[in-house]
Design an enzyme around this catalytic site. Structure first.
Site, mmCIF file in Angstrom:
data_model
loop_
_atom_site.group_PDB
_atom_site.id
_atom_site.type_symbol
_atom_site.label_atom_id
_atom_site.label_comp_id
_atom_site.label_asym_id
_atom_site.label_seq_id
_atom_site.Cartn_x
_atom_site.Cartn_y
_atom_site.Cartn_z
ATOM 1 N N VAL A 274 -4.596 23.719 -18.978
ATOM 2 C CA VAL A 274 -3.232 23.485 -19.452
ATOM 3 C C VAL A 274 -3.164 22.269 -20.368
ATOM 4 O O VAL A 274 -2.639 22.326 -21.478
ATOM 5 C CB VAL A 274 -2.269 23.290 -18.256
ATOM 6 N N ASP B 143 -8.126 11.836 -18.240
ATOM 7 C CA ASP B 143 -8.678 12.612 -17.138
ATOM 8 C C ASP B 143 -9.516 11.676 -16.275
ATOM 9 O O ASP B 143 -10.061 10.688 -16.769
ATOM 10 C CB ASP B 143 -9.529 13.765 -17.661
ATOM 11 N N ARG C 182 -16.076 15.035 -18.266
ATOM 12 C CA ARG C 182 -15.149 15.844 -19.055
ATOM 13 C C ARG C 182 -14.763 15.101 -20.334
ATOM 14 O O ARG C 182 -14.739 15.680 -21.430
ATOM 15 C CB ARG C 182 -13.903 16.155 -18.223
ATOM 16 N N THR D 105 -2.142 22.147 -8.946
ATOM 17 C CA THR D 105 -1.386 22.119 -7.687
ATOM 18 C C THR D 105 -1.945 23.236 -6.800
ATOM 19 O O THR D 105 -1.397 24.343 -6.773
ATOM 20 C CB THR D 105 0.127 22.311 -7.923
ATOM 21 N N THR E 227 2.837 23.574 -11.546
ATOM 22 C CA THR E 227 3.689 24.485 -10.783
ATOM 23 C C THR E 227 3.968 23.928 -9.396
ATOM 24 O O THR E 227 3.042 23.557 -8.660
ATOM 25 C CB THR E 227 3.012 25.856 -10.645
ATOM 26 N N CYS F 4 -2.884 30.810 -10.431
ATOM 27 C CA CYS F 4 -1.433 31.008 -10.596
ATOM 28 C C CYS F 4 -0.889 32.055 -9.644
ATOM 29 O O CYS F 4 -0.253 31.730 -8.650
ATOM 30 C CB CYS F 4 -1.129 31.383 -12.056
ATOM 31 N N ARG G 77 -11.796 29.615 -10.644
ATOM 32 C CA ARG G 77 -10.928 29.055 -9.614
ATOM 33 C C ARG G 77 -10.265 30.162 -8.803
ATOM 34 O O ARG G 77 -9.666 31.065 -9.356
ATOM 35 C CB ARG G 77 -9.842 28.170 -10.249
#
Length: 419
Positions: A12, A30, A35, A83, A118, A258, A329
């Site tokens: 995202v 981050d 990364r 989340t 979210t 999601c 994930r």
């Protein structure tokens, strides 16, 4: 001009940061130094940005960092951390709280903190804002302000990119809501929708994926029923879809970060308030059972082919939660693998999109090299993910590997069995 900090550079945050960098000074923050190092060198392991797109962001002056002090001069903070849920399917707000603590350390008067993660309605103002106040020593809606604009990234989708997806926005005061909306409006060509409150925006996001989860749960249950009846589910759906208002979905695994997670945020809050969301939880139960069902069906078909199950060799094609992206994930392919292992099967896994080190780190799996390039055969092959690399192959290539072909994604014309 506002200076923007993006906290969390995953699927995202990175595309959002790159888009903002075309018009604003941007700091991409981050907590993982590896990364930051990769991004600074022009490589995105999520493959959401191409090398050229990341180079453009770097040329625009985006600064990637693990140092909180690099965000101190920013006026807009956008939090895009995960989340997840815990082992009991309860919301795990730890990343969100830690991100809020980090922002609180550099928060100044007049700053705005926008959350994209979210959550269930109320988290921004009831969980995150108190953390910001405590760490910063500032007062909400007097010294600093908040907004919520739910992410709508679709991993692996090169058509519906961040600027081409309409964005819901909101703010903690009418003035801040307008400022947040204007900020996103400046980069989102698809436009924005300004919600009346942060809670409305939070609720709108969590029901997007809950609705899909429930609808897919229905289709999965229908597939289970039709399979028991000996009817091809795909043919039934094709026939039903001739009606103009039929919602055409396919049965399958519901994983990812999601659809397979977000409904638990809503059900958690509902149950906390004394309401039992039976429909949503029922759909979750059905969708979570599909991996085991597919594995059990594979075992039954091998038995029908007189295969000795213990030490049988099974090939799983695909590990990601969806096609044509490297995201593993919460992939439900794992459920198929683990169920097969309970029958003492030897399971090989191949996925051309997945980094082998990532698979080992997250699941302990050792992925194999391209099975279509060698002579090994299997007692069964499960096509678990519909990568284009698999779709492009002739069916004879799959049949060379095994006489038992389980097609979860509907990419084969004549499999032994399809979901």
């Amino acid at each position: 001009m506002d200076k923007i900090a993006i906290i969390g550079l995953g699927y995202v945050g990175l595309p959002l940061a790159a888009e903002f960098a075309k018009k604003y000074p941007v700091v991409g923050f981050d907590i993982f130094q590896a990364r930051i190092d990769e991004l600074s060198k022009g490589y995105d392991r999520t493959l959401e940005l191409t090398g050229d797109e990341l180079k453009e962001a770097l040329d625009c002056g985006i600064h990637f960092s693990t140092n909180l002090e690099d965000m101190r001069s920013c006026t807009m903070f956008i939090v895009t951390v995960p989340t997840p849920i815990d082992a009991s399917n309860r919301p795990d707000l730890t990343p969100l709280i830690k991100a809020s603590q980090s922002v609180g350390k550099v928060l100044k008067k007049g700053d705005i903190v926008i959350y994209e993660s979210t959550v269930y309605p109320g988290v921004t103002e009831e969980v995150c804002v108190p953390v910001l106040e405590e760490v910063s020593g500032l007062t909400f809606n007097r010294d600093f302000f908040a907004g919520y604009s739910p992410e709508r990234i679709n991993p692996g989708d090169k058509t519906h990119t961040v600027k081409h997806i309409l964005k819901v926005t909101s703010g903690s005061t009418p003035e801040v809501a307008e400022k947040v909306d204007a900020l996103y409006r400046s980069i989102i060509v698809a436009g924005t929708h300004k919600a009346s409150s942060i809670k409305v925006a939070e609720a709108s996001k969590v029901i997007e994926n809950t609705q899909r989860d429930v609808n897919i749960g229905l289709i999965n249950e229908l597939a289970l029923i039709f399979n028991t009846m000996g009817i091809d589910t795909g043919e039934v759906l094709e026939a039903a879809a001739t009606k103009w208002n039929f919602i055409k979905l396919k049965p399958g695994l519901v994983g990812g970060h999601c659809i397979g997670v977000d409904p638990y945020y809503l059900t958690y809050k509902a149950e906390e308030l004394g309401y039992k969301p039976n429909l949503i939880l029922g759909a979750r139960q059905i969708n979570n059972s599909m991996g085991k069902y597919i594995a059990d069906k594979t075992i039954k078909l091998m038995i029908e082919h007189d295969t000795k199950i213990k030490d049988a060799n099974v090939l799983i094609l695909g590990l990601t939660f969806k096609e044509n992206c490297p995201d593993i994930r919460n992939t439900k392919v794992v459920d198929i693998i683990e169920e097969l292992k309970t029958f003492k099967c030897n399971v090989d896994i191949y996925d051309p999109w997945v980094d082998h080190a990532e698979a080992k780190l997250h699941y302990g799996y050792d992925l194999i090299a391209d099975p279509f390039a060698n002579a090994k055969t299997y007692d069964a092959v499960v096509v678990a993910v519909g990568h284009q690399a698999f779709v492009a192959l002739p069916e004879s290539e799959f049949r060379r590997l095994s006489n038992v072909l389980i097609d979860v994604k509907g990419i084969l014309k004549n499999p032994t069995w399809r979901l």
